[in-house]
Design a protein around this motif. Structure first.
Motif, PDB file in Angstrom:
ATOM      1  N   GLY A  29      32.039  53.680  23.349  1.00  0.00           N
ATOM      2  CA  GLY A  29      33.168  53.302  23.824  1.00  0.00           C
ATOM      3  C   GLY A  29      33.846  52.031  23.114  1.00  0.00           C
ATOM      4  O   GLY A  29      33.682  52.016  22.049  1.00  0.00           O
ATOM      5  N   VAL A  30      34.585  51.398  23.600  1.00  0.00           N
ATOM      6  CA  VAL A  30      35.582  50.537  23.001  1.00  0.00           C
ATOM      7  C   VAL A  30      34.535  49.149  22.591  1.00  0.00           C
ATOM      8  O   VAL A  30      33.798  48.745  23.343  1.00  0.00           O
ATOM      9  N   ASN A  35      41.429  45.327  21.945  1.00  0.00           N
ATOM     10  CA  ASN A  35      41.525  46.807  22.141  1.00  0.00           C
ATOM     11  C   ASN A  35      42.247  46.570  23.522  1.00  0.00           C
ATOM     12  O   ASN A  35      41.659  46.166  24.567  1.00  0.00           O
ATOM     13  N   THR A  36      43.703  47.202  23.763  1.00  0.00           N
ATOM     14  CA  THR A  36      44.173  47.215  25.096  1.00  0.00           C
ATOM     15  C   THR A  36      44.635  48.570  25.569  1.00  0.00           C
ATOM     16  O   THR A  36      45.206  48.667  26.514  1.00  0.00           O
ATOM     17  N   ASP A  40      41.749  54.360  25.521  1.00  0.00           N
ATOM     18  CA  ASP A  40      40.313  54.327  25.207  1.00  0.00           C
ATOM     19  C   ASP A  40      39.387  53.813  26.485  1.00  0.00           C
ATOM     20  O   ASP A  40      38.393  54.163  26.539  1.00  0.00           O
ATOM     21  N   TYR A  41      39.969  52.987  27.275  1.00  0.00           N
ATOM     22  CA  TYR A  41      39.288  52.442  28.448  1.00  0.00           C
ATOM     23  C   TYR A  41      38.955  53.627  29.356  1.00  0.00           C
ATOM     24  O   TYR A  41      37.893  53.682  29.786  1.00  0.00           O
ATOM     25  N   GLU A  44      36.127  55.833  27.579  1.00  0.00           N
ATOM     26  CA  GLU A  44      34.607  55.187  27.962  1.00  0.00           C
ATOM     27  C   GLU A  44      34.171  55.346  29.369  1.00  0.00           C
ATOM     28  O   GLU A  44      33.251  55.582  29.634  1.00  0.00           O
ATOM     29  N   PHE A  90      39.960  43.765  27.909  1.00  0.00           N
ATOM     30  CA  PHE A  90      38.517  44.046  27.216  1.00  0.00           C
ATOM     31  C   PHE A  90      37.347  43.563  28.342  1.00  0.00           C
ATOM     32  O   PHE A  90      36.384  44.392  28.598  1.00  0.00           O
ATOM     33  N   HIS A  93      37.537  45.110  31.755  1.00  0.00           N
ATOM     34  CA  HIS A  93      37.013  46.770  31.609  1.00  0.00           C
ATOM     35  C   HIS A  93      35.623  46.628  31.738  1.00  0.00           C
ATOM     36  O   HIS A  93      34.945  47.407  32.399  1.00  0.00           O
ATOM     37  N   LYS A  94      34.978  45.775  30.620  1.00  0.00           N
ATOM     38  CA  LYS A  94      33.444  45.859  30.806  1.00  0.00           C
ATOM     39  C   LYS A  94      32.857  45.481  32.139  1.00  0.00           C
ATOM     40  O   LYS A  94      31.856  46.080  32.420  1.00  0.00           O
TER      41      LYS A  94
END
Length: 258
Positions: A29-30, A35-36, A40-41, A44, A90, A93-94
């Protein structure tokens, strides 16, 4: 061990493939805090959802590699069991994926990583980027910005130790606990490379202290990995050995003993 991912941490973790047959490590993943990309988010997240479903069906333990960066903790205390207020897409997202995992019912570990350093790193990551810019003769340095470096081999050792202890449903910071200023990292690299670059300084006085109290309480033997004020110099030298800049071979991950 099943390892999901093909990046530098996944490649370092391959030394554990013959161990922990009931565990899956999600190392995909990212990986860039800058990274925005929503695409990609989403990619993942979709992959993690699939892995969670497989672990539910097969009763596997799932280790998710998250972040202990300022993107997760912002300006607040970096303690795993307290509230966090991520200041970037980021980090948000995590944290969202951590919540999905915690609610899934699988046996899990969330490992919030500091700046891991080791063989197979990608060009955008901290040390490869600094080295490239020094060799090119100029770079931008965020003066006063703290960076907690941890050897990827030590990350592997900690993953191994936590899994051997059977610890589950917990979140741990995986860091040295000793941040170092970005300009000091650059100065060390210049010394090792025998080169000096022209620097543009951006004032960014943000010291980001990552708490390792919980990790060392659960895995006391991790204190034997050498964390301390000079640890970052060892990490840099090991990385330079792994890339052939320094002459001696890099070490491999050690197994912690009780």
């Amino acid at each position: 061990m099943e390892i999901v991912g093909r990046g530098f941490l996944a490649r370092n973790l391959r030394v554990l493939e013959e161990r922990h047959p009931d565990a899956t490590v999600f190392a995909a993943g990212v990986s860039s805090t800058a990274n925005t990309s929503l695409e990609d988010y989403a990619r993942e997240a979709g992959l993690l959802y699939d892995v969670i479903r497989r672990c539910q069906a097969d009763r596997r333990r799932l280790v998710y590699l998250s972040t202990a960066s300022a993107s997760m903790y912002g300006d607040g205390p970096s303690e795993e069991d307290g509230p966090v207020f991520p200041g970037s897409p980021f980090g948000r997202h995590k944290l969202a994926l951590e919540a999905v995992l915690a609610a899934s019912g699988v046996e899990f570990l969330v490992l919030r990583l500091a700046h891991a350093v080791g063989a197979h790193q990608r060009p955008h990551q901290l040390l490869p980027s600094f080295i490239r810019q020094i060799r090119e003769g100029s770079l931008t340095v965020h003066r006063g910005a703290g960076r907690d470096l941890i050897d990827a081999a030590d990350v592997v050792t900690i993953v191994d130790g936590l899994l051997r202890r059977g610890i589950g449903r917990e979140v741990f910071n995986v860091a040295s606990g000793f941040p170092v200023a970005a300009e000091d990292i650059v100065a060390l690299l210049e010394d090792r490379l025998g080169a000096t670059a022209e620097k543009t300084f951006v004032e960014r006085p943000q010291r980001h202290d990552i708490s390792t109290t919980k990790l060392l309480s659960a895995l006391p033997e991790a204190a034997g990995l050498g964390f301390g004020p000079g640890y970052h110099r060892e990490v840099v030298d090991r990385y330079l050995r792994s890339t052939g800049v320094l002459p001696h071979p890099d070490r491999t991950a050690r197994q912690l003993t009780n």
